[in-house]
Design a protein around this motif. Structure first.
Motif, PDB file in Angstrom:
ATOM      1  N   ARG A   1      19.157 -17.231 -25.271  1.00 13.08           N
ATOM      2  CA  ARG A   1      18.957 -18.460 -24.522  1.00 13.08           C
ATOM      3  C   ARG A   1      17.483 -18.560 -24.149  1.00 13.08           C
ATOM      4  O   ARG A   1      16.800 -17.562 -23.959  1.00 13.08           O
ATOM      5  N   ARG A   2      16.988 -19.772 -24.066  1.00 14.91           N
ATOM      6  CA  ARG A   2      15.577 -20.017 -23.747  1.00 14.91           C
ATOM      7  C   ARG A   2      15.430 -20.251 -22.249  1.00 14.91           C
ATOM      8  O   ARG A   2      16.117 -21.076 -21.660  1.00 14.91           O
ATOM      9  N   VAL A   3      14.532 -19.491 -21.644  1.00 13.48           N
ATOM     10  CA  VAL A   3      14.281 -19.611 -20.209  1.00 13.48           C
ATOM     11  C   VAL A   3      12.775 -19.697 -20.014  1.00 13.48           C
ATOM     12  O   VAL A   3      12.029 -18.840 -20.513  1.00 13.48           O
ATOM     13  N   THR A   4      12.329 -20.715 -19.290  1.00 19.90           N
ATOM     14  CA  THR A   4      10.900 -20.884 -19.038  1.00 19.90           C
ATOM     15  C   THR A   4      10.600 -20.580 -17.578  1.00 19.90           C
ATOM     16  O   THR A   4      11.227 -21.131 -16.663  1.00 19.90           O
TER      17      THR A   4
ATOM     18  N   TYR B   1      10.887 -17.458 -22.505  1.00 21.13           N
ATOM     19  CA  TYR B   1      11.488 -16.224 -22.998  1.00 21.13           C
ATOM     20  C   TYR B   1      12.742 -16.533 -23.808  1.00 21.13           C
ATOM     21  O   TYR B   1      13.478 -17.482 -23.515  1.00 21.13           O
ATOM     22  N   LEU B   2      12.979 -15.721 -24.814  1.00 26.88           N
ATOM     23  CA  LEU B   2      14.253 -15.719 -25.529  1.00 26.88           C
ATOM     24  C   LEU B   2      15.026 -14.516 -25.011  1.00 26.88           C
ATOM     25  O   LEU B   2      14.629 -13.358 -25.232  1.00 26.88           O
TER      26      LEU B   2
ATOM     27  N   VAL C   1      17.736  -7.783 -24.227  1.00 26.38           N
ATOM     28  CA  VAL C   1      16.597  -7.985 -25.133  1.00 26.38           C
ATOM     29  C   VAL C   1      15.867  -9.259 -24.713  1.00 26.38           C
ATOM     30  O   VAL C   1      16.483 -10.316 -24.572  1.00 26.38           O
ATOM     31  N   VAL C   2      14.557  -9.148 -24.522  1.00 26.39           N
ATOM     32  CA  VAL C   2      13.751 -10.302 -24.133  1.00 26.39           C
ATOM     33  C   VAL C   2      12.538 -10.401 -25.054  1.00 26.39           C
ATOM     34  O   VAL C   2      11.832  -9.403 -25.271  1.00 26.39           O
ATOM     35  N   ARG C   3      12.307 -11.614 -25.589  1.00 27.71           N
ATOM     36  CA  ARG C   3      11.144 -11.859 -26.444  1.00 27.71           C
ATOM     37  C   ARG C   3      10.352 -13.038 -25.901  1.00 27.71           C
ATOM     38  O   ARG C   3      10.893 -13.907 -25.214  1.00 27.71           O
ATOM     39  N   ASN C   4       9.082 -13.053 -26.195  1.00 23.21           N
ATOM     40  CA  ASN C   4       8.247 -14.214 -25.898  1.00 23.21           C
ATOM     41  C   ASN C   4       8.447 -15.233 -27.005  1.00 23.21           C
ATOM     42  O   ASN C   4       8.233 -14.929 -28.187  1.00 23.21           O
ATOM     43  N   ALA C   5       8.855 -16.435 -26.636  1.00 25.36           N
ATOM     44  CA  ALA C   5       9.194 -17.450 -27.635  1.00 25.36           C
ATOM     45  C   ALA C   5       8.005 -17.844 -28.500  1.00 25.36           C
ATOM     46  O   ALA C   5       8.178 -18.356 -29.611  1.00 25.36           O
TER      47      ALA C   5
END
Length: 604
Positions: free
Chosen positions: A32-35, A41-42, A61-65
């Motif tokens: 999910r996308r969270v700003t 973040y993904l 798991v967290v990635r920079n979109a």
């Protein structure tokens, strides 16, 4: 026809189950996308990673979109599952990595039973393998974290190094069987509530664990009644099977050896390591164990250490500027979290090595406001001061709490540069059946800098004043020569600087040892009553401090009888099974004049 309908029904049910599982998997895996603060973040916070034996590990798991190419991952694998662990993964993403937080099997969303330690070697390796196969991974993984999380990093290397694992950064590392739940053979009470803390629910039982009064009352009740150590949970009224299971393994046997790299296991560990710990960190024993064994079995080990006047928690993140009555030097006030990510930049992205790491061993010299650097622990010092126990009274007197030896009288003895009387001794008597004063035999300190010295019923010994400044760097060594009238005993040794102003500066946490495990941690060797034995020191915490002209070194030695550790009655039985009925005649310790300490020093 009936059979055909039944078969069709079963196929339909199976297909529905399969489709449901696919939807569940998709729900868990789709990010999910969270700003937040202009960063998108993904986030996947409900990942279940399958293990080969069927267990499932919960991971976040967290990635920079903005990063759309394969990226190095930073893994934090912990038993301390918390609702805010998403922030740790975001922090890694903020530094340009894929942030992964995973939990010990059974924790978080994992459906399995909670079992500390036992599965970490295989589980952590398989988590790294899973990370390396994800489309967002560039097959480079770094690990970090402290205490139990430091342990899981070393556990992942037990059998072999995963090709994707490029570095570990273990802080204040736990070393089961070596540094906990026992230390040099002596079990510590504070581990008792820990098992409830991590095993009572899928996250952490903070309500029970932080009920300090409950655990203090339990310690005192156990001490006063004198029941067996392995009956503490019966006294408590709350079963603690994991605590009791560990009491069945007082030596460093196969039970513990399966959990950590042991002896030759270190030879294959060929990735860079950065370890952090503190002079006042209970976990320093574990950090030292890994460092010494790694460099012993792999002479090419790229193993860096950063150590300063830090506590267990300060050495994992950002140290407090004031600890236990001591204001740490300005140069010691570093941000260890940023140091860790600078290290990741060096290893995983080819950036410059952090400036602090000028050599393998990087230590802050307390009182000198500077860092020292050396290629090995042994090279921290250039000389060794040797002092022998002397049963002659010292010409100096200083304040003490609860007296010093000799039935509580305020008496102090000398440390001599040469042996004075090898067969002379100081005699100490400890009555294990006497519980009239709960702390009468405690030796220790409440603050790093104090006006007085707590000696208990032990003995304090003091050097002459020094005629010039020098650095005390490393761990003291030497051996204790004793006779006792029983088959075993526990003891501690503490080291202080007495400043010219009369203050007492605790140079490190106390050394604690069990006589029967000192010579061989894998096999208990009982003492022969009334026969002299020489006991070398085991793992002693290291320190570094500028010792000023006019200062003295003060050593306190004492047998242990206190409410905070297992009580060794000296019968030779498993200590956890002994009770106050085993006390019988008092323990008599003769501390002989051939006992000596080796103090590592460096002079300008």
């Amino acid at each position: 026809m009936k059979n055909l309908i039944s078969t069709s029904f079963l196929i339909a049910i199976t297909l529905l189950g399969f489709l449901s599982a696919c939807k569940q998997k998709e729900r868990l895996q789709t990010p999910r996308r969270v700003t937040e603060n202009s960063t998108t973040y993904l986030i996947q916070d409900s990942v279940l990673i399958p293990m080969k034996d069927g267990a499932k590990i919960h991971a976040i798991v967290v990635r920079n979109a903005k990063i759309d190419e394969p990226t190095p991952a930073v893994l934090f694998h912990t038993i301390y599952a918390r609702k805010n662990d998403l922030e740790k993964a975001k922090m890694a993403a903020d530094h340009g990595y894929v942030g992964v937080v995973s939990y010990t099997r059974g924790k978080g969303l994992s459906p399995d039973s909670i079992v500390p330690y036992k599965h970490e070697a295989s589980d952590t390796y398989e988590i790294i393998d899973w990370i390396s196969k994800q489309e967002w991974s560039n097959q480079k993984v770094g690990m970090y974290g402290g205490s139990y999380v430091g342990y899981t990093q070393w556990a992942s290397l037990k059998h072999k190094v995963h090709p994707a694992l490029k570095t570990i950064v273990p802080s204040v590392s736990a070393a089961p069987g070596i540094a906990e739940p026992m230390e040099n053979g002596v079990f510590m009470n504070f581990h008792y509530p820990w098992h409830h803390y991590v095993s009572n629910n899928k996250y952490l039982d903070t309500t029970l664990y932080f009920n300090g009064q409950r655990w203090r009352d339990l310690n005192m009740e156990w001490y006063e009644k004198g029941v067996a150590y392995n009956a503490m949970d019966s006294l408590d009224g709350l079963p603690n099977p994991q605590f009791n299971e560990r009491l069945l393994h007082p030596t460093i046997d196969a039970y513990w050896q399966r959990m950590i790299p042991y002896k030759a296991d270190f030879a294959h560990i060929n990735i860079p390591v950065l370890a952090t710990t503190g002079y006042y960190d209970g976990g320093q024993i574990g950090t030292q164990y890994y460092l010494r064994e790694h460099t012993k079995y792999n002479t090419n080990a790229e193993h860096y250490l950063v150590i300063g006047p830090y506590t267990h928690f300060g050495a994992q993140a950002k140290p407090d500027t004031h600890i236990f009555g001591y204001d740490i030097d300005p140069v010691a006030q570093i941000d260890i979290t940023e140091l860790i990510f600078d290290w990741f930049g060096y290893i995983l992205k080819g950036k410059p090595k952090p400036d602090l790491l000028q050599d393998k061993i990087n230590y802050q010299v307390m009182g000198a406001n500077k860092w020292g650097h050396a290629p090995s622990l042994e090279n921290m010092a250039s000389d060794t001061l040797v002092y022998y126990l002397n049963n002659q009274r010292s010409e100096v007197a200083f304040a003490s709490l609860f007296g010093s030896g000799n039935n509580g009288k305020d008496v102090h003895y000398s440390l001599s540069e040469e042996p004075v009387n090898l067969n002379g001794y100081l005699e100490q008597t400890i009555d294990y059946s006497d519980r009239s004063n709960l702390t009468w035999n405690s030796s220790g300190w409440r603050n790093i800098v104090s006006d007085s010295l707590m000696v208990g019923n032990g003995f304090s010994l003091v050097t002459k004043p020094f005629d010039s400044d020098f650095e005390l760097n490393g761990s003291f060594g030497g051996e204790i020569s004793v006779t006792i009238n029983k088959k075993d005993f526990d003891y501690n040794v503490l080291l202080f600087e007495q400043t010219p102003e009369g203050k007492f500066f605790a140079l490190a946490l106390p050394y604690v040892g069990r006589a029967s495990y000192v010579l061989d941690g894998e096999n208990r060797q009982l003492l022969i009553p009334n026969k002299k034995i020489k006991l070398p020191f085991g793992i002693v915490r290291m320190t570094s401090k500028k010792i000023s002209k006019g200062s003295r070194l003060v050593v306190v030695v004492n047998g242990i009888k206190a409410p905070f550790t297992e009580i060794n009655y000296g019968t030779g039985k498993n200590v956890s099974e002994e009770t106050i009925k085993d006390a019988k005649e008092p323990l008599v310790i003769k501390w002989y004049g051939e006992s000596y300490l080796e103090i590592p020093v460096k002079r300008d």
